[in-house]
Design a protein around this motif. Structure first.
Motif, PDB file in Angstrom:
ATOM      1  N   THR A 184       0.867  -1.178   0.000  1.00  0.00           N
ATOM      2  CA  THR A 184       0.000   0.000   0.000  1.00  0.00           C
ATOM      3  C   THR A 184       0.903   1.227   0.000  1.00  0.00           C
ATOM      4  O   THR A 184       2.116   1.115   0.130  1.00  0.00           O
ATOM      5  CB  THR A 184      -0.844   0.049   1.278  1.00  0.00           C
ATOM      6  N   ASN A 185       0.311   2.417  -0.130  1.00  0.00           N
ATOM      7  CA  ASN A 185       1.098   3.633   0.080  1.00  0.00           C
ATOM      8  C   ASN A 185       1.564   3.675   1.532  1.00  0.00           C
ATOM      9  O   ASN A 185       1.091   2.916   2.365  1.00  0.00           O
ATOM     10  CB  ASN A 185       0.259   4.877  -0.223  1.00  0.00           C
ATOM     11  N   ARG A 186       2.470   4.579   1.832  1.00  0.00           N
ATOM     12  CA  ARG A 186       2.992   4.711   3.175  1.00  0.00           C
ATOM     13  C   ARG A 186       1.849   4.941   4.178  1.00  0.00           C
ATOM     14  O   ARG A 186       0.973   5.753   3.888  1.00  0.00           O
ATOM     15  CB  ARG A 186       3.949   5.900   3.197  1.00  0.00           C
ATOM     16  N   PRO A 187       1.863   4.356   5.348  1.00  0.00           N
ATOM     17  CA  PRO A 187       2.801   3.327   5.833  1.00  0.00           C
ATOM     18  C   PRO A 187       2.585   1.988   5.139  1.00  0.00           C
ATOM     19  O   PRO A 187       1.459   1.574   4.931  1.00  0.00           O
ATOM     20  CB  PRO A 187       2.460   3.238   7.318  1.00  0.00           C
ATOM     21  N   ALA A 188       3.710   1.333   4.815  1.00  0.00           N
ATOM     22  CA  ALA A 188       3.660   0.120   4.011  1.00  0.00           C
ATOM     23  C   ALA A 188       3.048  -1.048   4.771  1.00  0.00           C
ATOM     24  O   ALA A 188       3.423  -1.356   5.892  1.00  0.00           O
ATOM     25  CB  ALA A 188       5.082  -0.234   3.574  1.00  0.00           C
ATOM     26  N   LYS A 189       2.071  -1.651   4.132  1.00  0.00           N
ATOM     27  CA  LYS A 189       1.687  -3.009   4.527  1.00  0.00           C
ATOM     28  C   LYS A 189       1.305  -3.758   3.261  1.00  0.00           C
ATOM     29  O   LYS A 189       1.235  -3.167   2.187  1.00  0.00           O
ATOM     30  CB  LYS A 189       0.587  -2.988   5.578  1.00  0.00           C
ATOM     31  N   VAL A 190       1.063  -5.082   3.398  1.00  0.00           N
ATOM     32  CA  VAL A 190       0.806  -5.877   2.195  1.00  0.00           C
ATOM     33  C   VAL A 190      -0.593  -5.573   1.669  1.00  0.00           C
ATOM     34  O   VAL A 190      -1.575  -5.635   2.396  1.00  0.00           O
ATOM     35  CB  VAL A 190       0.933  -7.381   2.497  1.00  0.00           C
ATOM     36  N   TYR A 191      -0.657  -5.225   0.378  1.00  0.00           N
ATOM     37  CA  TYR A 191      -1.946  -4.938  -0.233  1.00  0.00           C
ATOM     38  C   TYR A 191      -2.434  -6.183  -0.980  1.00  0.00           C
ATOM     39  O   TYR A 191      -3.551  -6.633  -0.798  1.00  0.00           O
ATOM     40  CB  TYR A 191      -1.788  -3.744  -1.176  1.00  0.00           C
ATOM     41  N   LYS A 192      -1.590  -6.771  -1.810  1.00  0.00           N
ATOM     42  CA  LYS A 192      -1.950  -7.986  -2.566  1.00  0.00           C
ATOM     43  C   LYS A 192      -0.700  -8.838  -2.739  1.00  0.00           C
ATOM     44  O   LYS A 192       0.419  -8.334  -2.654  1.00  0.00           O
ATOM     45  CB  LYS A 192      -2.455  -7.587  -3.961  1.00  0.00           C
TER      46      LYS A 192
END
Ligand SMILES: Nc1ncnc2c1ncn2[C@@H]1O[C@H](COP(=O)(O)OP(=O)(O)O)[C@@H](O)[C@H]1O
Ligand SMILES: [Mg+2]
Lengths: 253, 266
Positions: free
Chosen positions: A210-218
């Protein structure tokens, strides 16, 4: 197969005098032995931060990072970090540059040195081992940087946009070389990049942030024929389809 | 090898060589014309040779001084003071810069003191130095060290701190200790800074020793200049100044030679 690397709910917040920046938030993913995983996200999304955390350069604010089941607390012998630019030392010969990790880690033995020289010879730099970095082309220098990363024989390689400083022609060639070397040496690799086609041409699996803050999107598992080179992959039918999907995911947020 | 060169290449090399010769010849010509004019104008009494001296008298003075053995004595005195001041200041200054690089805390604490010391005209400390070290060689060397060391500390510290961040990151990712960081990365990458520091220091040490001699000495080139001025012997002043030029040039040439040796591989 076991996970060689596992991140669980990792958070990182940068502190500065005026404000704090949440760079990574609740990031969880894992990487299997010999897998090639790419993490893609727009620039500023926290990709370099993630690699610095795995490399043990700074502690996570929260969450844990496990290498072969053990928490990473400081720089780990078995993890090699390759930076965006080659960072070769201009005052050292190619060979001496490749020996640098051996010297730093105090494993500068005859056996390790000859192993490193073998790598230099095997990957086409034999004639340049006594040259200085300024005498080499950008693509060759990046190859030297990879061999330097490999010289201390790490299992896990972290690659931080290692091709972005190269011109587009050289880039395709170096991507091929690097892929070839990593596969032949049987290494696990985590690559971060904002270049979608680079990620598709190299990886077994792609993690979209994802955009900041980073986490897993897909997450996408790619099923290309394992014997295809990155360049050949670009000609496959699945390539452009995957590209479109990833492009939409990166831009629609 | 030579017959492998293309004609264009040969022409180019020839032109480069010619340019170089032209520059050198012009340099020497300027000097000769200057000296010639000076001599002629002084002889024709267009300029006052009592105030301006003239080349032939200056040469005569130098010959006379060296025959009597005085020149050797003054020369070694000043050289000794300058070289010793240069060596002490350069090594001590570099060591202090290293300590400041090592400890960020120390660096922050000492910053204002260094700034003040740097902007202070060191000659103002002359009387204090004389009281402490006596009116002799020790004071002069101390003056040379004082003037040179602050610049050394500042130049070298800036050099150490200018080490590329990304190279530091590389070293950190390899698990380098601070000591390894120092001698594998920071020191080698600061060699160009060190060389330019040496070049600056040559000039600084000369300023220091001559200033010191103006203040206290009974011998040395600086003393000769002051003495010549006091007794209105301008040939002596000019002769000493020219000797000083030659010495400073020689010392600079030595540093340039050192540079060639240190940076032969690139
Ligand atoms: N040392 C730092 N101190 C403060 N903020 C930082 C620092 N490093 C990076 N950041 C911030 O964290 C965010 C993520 O940076 P980074 O991990 O470098 O992203 P990417 O590699 O994806 O471009 C950015 O907004 C950046 O400004
Ligand atoms: Mg980055």
């Amino acid at each position: 197969m076991d996970d060689i690397l596992k991140l669980q709910n990792v958070c990182l917040t940068y502190q500065s005098d005026l404000f704090e920046t949440e760079a990574v938030k609740d990031l969880s993913f894992s990487v299997k032995e010999k897998e090639f995983v790419s993490i893609i996200g727009p620039s500023g999304s926290g990709k370099t931060t993630i690699l610095s955390l795995i490399a043990g350069l700074m502690p996570a604010t929260r969450g844990e990072i496990l290498y072969k089941g053990k928490e990473i607390k400081k720089v780990c012998e078995n993890i090699g970090y390759m930076l965006q630019r080659d960072e070769l030392f201009s005052w050292r010969t190619i060979e001496k540059n490749v020996f640098l990790p051996l010297e730093i880690k105090k494993i500068n033995t005859e056996v390790n040195r000859s192993r490193a020289i073998e790598l230099i010879d095997k990957y086409g730099l034999k004639d340049f081992s006594k040259s200085y970095p300024s005498q080499l082309s950008g693509g060759m220098r990046q190859r030297v940087a990879l061999i330097r990363t490999l010289s201390s024989n790490p299992d896990l390689l972290l690659l931080d946009e290692p091709f972005s400083a190269l011109d587009s022609q050289t880039r395709l060639k170096v991507v091929n070389d690097v892929y070839d070397i990593i596969k032949r040496e049987g290494k696990t690799a985590v690559l971060v990049t904002h270049d979608i086609s680079e990620a598709i041409s190299l990886s077994d699996r792609i993690i979209v942030l994802t955009n900041r803050p980073a986490k897993v999107y897909k997450e996408h598992v790619l099923n290309f024929d394992k014997t295809l080179s990155p360049l050949k992959r670009r000609e496959e039918r699945g390539f452009s389809k995957t590209f479109n999907t990833l492009w939409r995911e990166l831009n629609n947020e | 090898m030579n017959n492998l060169l293309s004609n264009e290449r040969k022409r180019y090399l020839k032109k480069v060589k010619l340019d170089k010769i032209l520059v050198n010849v012009t340099r020497i010509l300027i000097l000769l014309v200057f000296l010639g004019l000076w001599e002629v104008l002084a002889r024709l009494n267009v300029i006052d040779s009592f105030l301006m001296s003239m080349p032939s008298k200056i040469v005569a003075t130098i010959i006379e001084l060296s025959k009597s053995g005085e020149l050797g004595m003054h020369l070694t005195t000043t050289l000794y003071e300058t070289v010793l001041g240069f060596l002490i200041a350069t090594s001590l200054g570099t060591i202090i810069a290293l300590l400041l690089w090592w400890s960020e805390f120390l660096r922050k604490v000492l910053e204002p003191y260094i700034v003040v010391l740097n902007s202070l005209p060191k000659i103002a400390l002359g009387p204090i130095i004389i009281v402490w070290f006596g009116a002799g060689t020790k004071s002069i060397i101390f003056m040379a060290v004082l003037i040179t060391i602050i610049v050394t500390v500042i130049t070298m510290l800036n050099g150490f701190l200018a080490t590329e961040q990304t190279k530091i990151l590389l070293m950190r990712s390899l698990g380098a200790s601070k000591l390894q960081m120092l001698y594998k990365l920071v020191l080698p990458s600061s060699i160009p800074t060190f060389i330019s520091c040496l070049k600056i220091n040559v000039g600084m040490a000369w300023i220091g020793s001559i200033m010191g001699e103006y203040l206290v000495s009974k011998q040395g080139i600086g003393y000769l200049i002051v003495y010549g001025g006091q007794v209105f012997r301008l040939d002596l002043v000019m002769a000493s100044t020219i000797i000083l030029c030659a010495l400073a040039g020689l010392m600079y040439a030595l540093v340039a030679l050192l540079e060639k040796i240190l940076i032969k591989k690139k």
